[in-house]
Design a protein around this motif. Sequence first.
Motif, PDB file in Angstrom:
ATOM      1  N   ALA A 207     -14.232  -8.543  14.042  1.00 13.58           N
ATOM      2  CA  ALA A 207     -14.735  -7.931  15.272  1.00 13.58           C
ATOM      3  C   ALA A 207     -13.721  -6.967  15.858  1.00 13.58           C
ATOM      4  N   ARG A 208     -12.456  -7.326  15.797  1.00 14.06           N
ATOM      5  CA  ARG A 208     -11.424  -6.463  16.376  1.00 14.06           C
ATOM      6  C   ARG A 208     -11.278  -5.160  15.594  1.00 14.06           C
ATOM      7  N   ASN A 215     -13.887   2.580  18.546  1.00 14.77           N
ATOM      8  CA  ASN A 215     -13.088   3.196  19.603  1.00 14.77           C
ATOM      9  C   ASN A 215     -12.378   4.451  19.105  1.00 14.77           C
ATOM     10  N   TRP A 216     -11.818   4.366  17.897  1.00 14.84           N
ATOM     11  CA  TRP A 216     -11.123   5.519  17.335  1.00 14.84           C
ATOM     12  C   TRP A 216     -12.088   6.688  17.136  1.00 14.84           C
ATOM     13  N   LEU A 217     -13.294   6.363  16.667  1.00 15.60           N
ATOM     14  CA  LEU A 217     -14.280   7.405  16.399  1.00 15.60           C
ATOM     15  C   LEU A 217     -14.676   8.124  17.676  1.00 15.60           C
ATOM     16  N   GLY A 218     -14.714   7.393  18.789  1.00 15.51           N
ATOM     17  CA  GLY A 218     -15.129   8.011  20.043  1.00 15.51           C
ATOM     18  C   GLY A 218     -13.987   8.467  20.932  1.00 15.51           C
ATOM     19  N   SER A 219     -12.751   8.318  20.457  1.00 14.56           N
ATOM     20  CA  SER A 219     -11.602   8.678  21.289  1.00 14.56           C
ATOM     21  C   SER A 219     -11.392  10.182  21.311  1.00 14.56           C
ATOM     22  N   SER A 220     -10.683  10.636  22.309  1.00 16.74           N
ATOM     23  CA  SER A 220     -10.385  12.072  22.420  1.00 16.74           C
ATOM     24  C   SER A 220      -9.484  12.522  21.290  1.00 16.74           C
ATOM     25  N   ILE A 301     -15.714 -12.675  20.735  1.00 12.83           N
ATOM     26  CA  ILE A 301     -15.725 -12.064  22.073  1.00 12.83           C
ATOM     27  C   ILE A 301     -14.414 -11.359  22.347  1.00 12.83           C
ATOM     28  N   ASP A 302     -13.305 -12.033  22.026  1.00 17.35           N
ATOM     29  CA  ASP A 302     -11.997 -11.437  22.289  1.00 17.35           C
ATOM     30  C   ASP A 302     -11.740 -10.250  21.376  1.00 17.35           C
ATOM     31  N   GLY A 303     -12.289 -10.265  20.154  1.00 14.68           N
ATOM     32  CA  GLY A 303     -12.100  -9.152  19.243  1.00 14.68           C
ATOM     33  C   GLY A 303     -12.893  -7.928  19.618  1.00 14.68           C
ATOM     34  N   CYS A 304     -13.952  -8.111  20.410  1.00 10.50           N
ATOM     35  CA  CYS A 304     -14.820  -6.983  20.751  1.00 10.50           C
ATOM     36  C   CYS A 304     -14.142  -5.945  21.638  1.00 10.50           C
ATOM     37  N   VAL A 305     -12.974  -6.240  22.165  1.00 11.12           N
ATOM     38  CA  VAL A 305     -12.266  -5.219  22.947  1.00 11.12           C
ATOM     39  C   VAL A 305     -11.692  -4.153  22.032  1.00 11.12           C
ATOM     40  N   GLY A 306     -11.399  -4.512  20.784  1.00 11.20           N
ATOM     41  CA  GLY A 306     -10.846  -3.537  19.849  1.00 11.20           C
ATOM     42  C   GLY A 306      -9.440  -3.110  20.224  1.00 11.20           C
ATOM     43  N   ARG A 307      -9.049  -1.990  19.675  1.00  9.37           N
ATOM     44  CA  ARG A 307      -7.720  -1.437  19.910  1.00  9.37           C
ATOM     45  C   ARG A 307      -7.882   0.036  20.247  1.00  9.37           C
ATOM     46  N   GLY A 308      -7.372   0.447  21.373  1.00  7.03           N
ATOM     47  CA  GLY A 308      -7.517   1.847  21.754  1.00  7.03           C
ATOM     48  C   GLY A 308      -7.798   1.980  23.234  1.00  7.03           C
ATOM     49  N   LYS A 367     -12.643 -12.896  30.875  1.00 10.69           N
ATOM     50  CA  LYS A 367     -11.805 -11.743  30.518  1.00 10.69           C
ATOM     51  C   LYS A 367     -12.675 -10.546  30.131  1.00 10.69           C
ATOM     52  N   SER A 368     -13.773 -10.803  29.419  1.00 16.03           N
ATOM     53  CA  SER A 368     -14.664  -9.728  29.015  1.00 16.03           C
ATOM     54  C   SER A 368     -15.317  -9.070  30.229  1.00 16.03           C
ATOM     55  N   CYS A 369     -15.589  -9.850  31.282  1.00 17.46           N
ATOM     56  CA  CYS A 369     -16.164  -9.277  32.502  1.00 17.46           C
ATOM     57  C   CYS A 369     -15.244  -8.235  33.128  1.00 17.46           C
ATOM     58  N   MET A 370     -13.949  -8.409  32.937  1.00 16.35           N
ATOM     59  CA  MET A 370     -12.982  -7.487  33.535  1.00 16.35           C
ATOM     60  C   MET A 370     -12.744  -6.253  32.675  1.00 16.35           C
ATOM     61  N   ARG A 371     -13.348  -6.206  31.501  1.00 19.11           N
ATOM     62  CA  ARG A 371     -13.130  -5.069  30.605  1.00 19.11           C
ATOM     63  C   ARG A 371     -14.221  -4.021  30.780  1.00 19.11           C
ATOM     64  N   CYS A 372     -14.427  -3.583  31.975  1.00 19.27           N
ATOM     65  CA  CYS A 372     -15.392  -2.526  32.224  1.00 19.27           C
ATOM     66  C   CYS A 372     -14.704  -1.432  33.020  1.00 19.27           C
ATOM     67  N   SER A 373     -15.233  -0.247  32.942  1.00 15.53           N
ATOM     68  CA  SER A 373     -14.636   0.871  33.670  1.00 15.53           C
ATOM     69  C   SER A 373     -14.759   0.635  35.163  1.00 15.53           C
ATOM     70  N   ARG A 374     -13.929   1.315  35.931  1.00 14.94           N
ATOM     71  CA  ARG A 374     -13.898   1.077  37.370  1.00 14.94           C
ATOM     72  C   ARG A 374     -15.232   1.413  38.026  1.00 14.94           C
ATOM     73  N   GLY A 375     -15.939   2.373  37.512  1.00 17.61           N
ATOM     74  CA  GLY A 375     -17.201   2.758  38.116  1.00 17.61           C
ATOM     75  C   GLY A 375     -18.337   1.802  37.823  1.00 17.61           C
TER      76      GLY A 375
END
Length: 467
Positions: A207-208, A215-220, A301-308, A367-375
């Motif tokens: 998952a990670r 994430n890498w594919l969609g990164s700037s 669940i924890d792996g779904c945050v990925g790296r990036g 922890k996953s609940c806190m991984r959302c953008s501020r908006g």
Amino acid sequence: MDFSGVDRALSSLSRRQPPLPAEVLDLSSRLLELLPSQELYENEEYAKGILRLMELGSTASVSKEEGEGGAAVAAGVVRWEPLAVGLRLVVDYLEKKTNALPKVVAIHGEEEEEDDDDDDEEDEGTGLGTGGGGVYAEGPRIPKIAGTAGAPTEDDLSKVLLATSPPSSNSPVFELMMALPIIIDTNVEHSEPRVRSLVAQTVGAYARYATSLLNWLGSSGNAETSDRGEELTKLEEAIQKVQVGRRSIHSAILISLKKHLEMKEPVRESNNQSKASDGALDDTTGWRALETNLHGLASYIDGCVGRGLLGGSYIAEEISLFQNPSQEEEEKEDVSWFLLGLQHCCVVHVNRHVRAASAAVLGVLVKSCMRCSRGDTTNQALLVDEDSPFRLVLKESLRATLADNWSQVRMAGSVLCRRLVGALIKIHARDAGDDGDDEDVTVFESAVGDLVPMLLPRMCLNRFYLA
């Protein structure tokens, strides 16, 4: 078996008694020879060798042969050891590939820097990580999940990429990842507990890496690679196929989890626990595969945050599991079993390992609940709204785990309590701004709200648990 390192895992195969088939021993020797290679994780022979090792651990030997020292190797017997070692190699392989991905570390706005605070405390010995141990931890039987990379040491955070080695579309890692969903689905309820624990660990690593690729594919930083043309298109297709595999793994875990929750189960007060159900369902086996299913789900669940920089959130992907279903959703499928099942495992399940594991799942969901953008406050509202189904489950689960007879469960409950209270205080501080609170009301009381009367006495009673 020694799973503390890939070399030791491979070497331990030659010491197993009765001896393993000659093909297994020859293959492990060959993989050991490949380990020092600098291009190991792009070596097709190494990836195919891992797959073959897992295959040999899933099929019975067809003929009787003679092992080392003249000992006979029985025919028709499936040996789990090659499968376990293969899974251990997969975890190492995917972790190394994850760390090799370009990681965006620049902070283009203020929101990402603040949101990373919750990601720094995961390998702390309780909850999910093993505190720096190997595959198994002392105390709660928790599989290690893919660890997070350390903070960058460069003074100039405007440097965008921490690494510059994205995979190619024909990389052997994709062949490995295409085969893993079936292997995981087949062995998620394996009879050997060590295999099931390694399956859970593999789920987290898969998952990670899969989310990190997305994430890498969609990164700037990926914009600079747009001139790759056909190769980039092929890579995008390979990454999307990996996401299909990731979601199928999630489905396999949920199916197994639901099946175990529907099993006949004795009440905790029963003195005839093992005999009340079919099979080995006593206090030491983790209730068949339920404990390792929960560990696998937590690792996923924890792996779904990925790296990036972009990150990810399980809650955002599976939001329907945590909200009151609408009339249309009720007609499609009833998903209320998920939260109710986790609450059942925490509060009334007879097995202490299951109660601790379900508390760990709830912890990573917070922890996953806190991984959302501020908006986007949808995920965090699940923690704040007093009528939220998820908050109600957390409340009842904490009420039970913080008063459990087993210290193992109380420790898991203390970690969950700390994570929830920390998240609520962080949300409160963000929303309150400079307005300030009533001088007669503490920040804790303002943030935790109706949970104070239930939590505060239990937190005081469990103050010696260093959660």
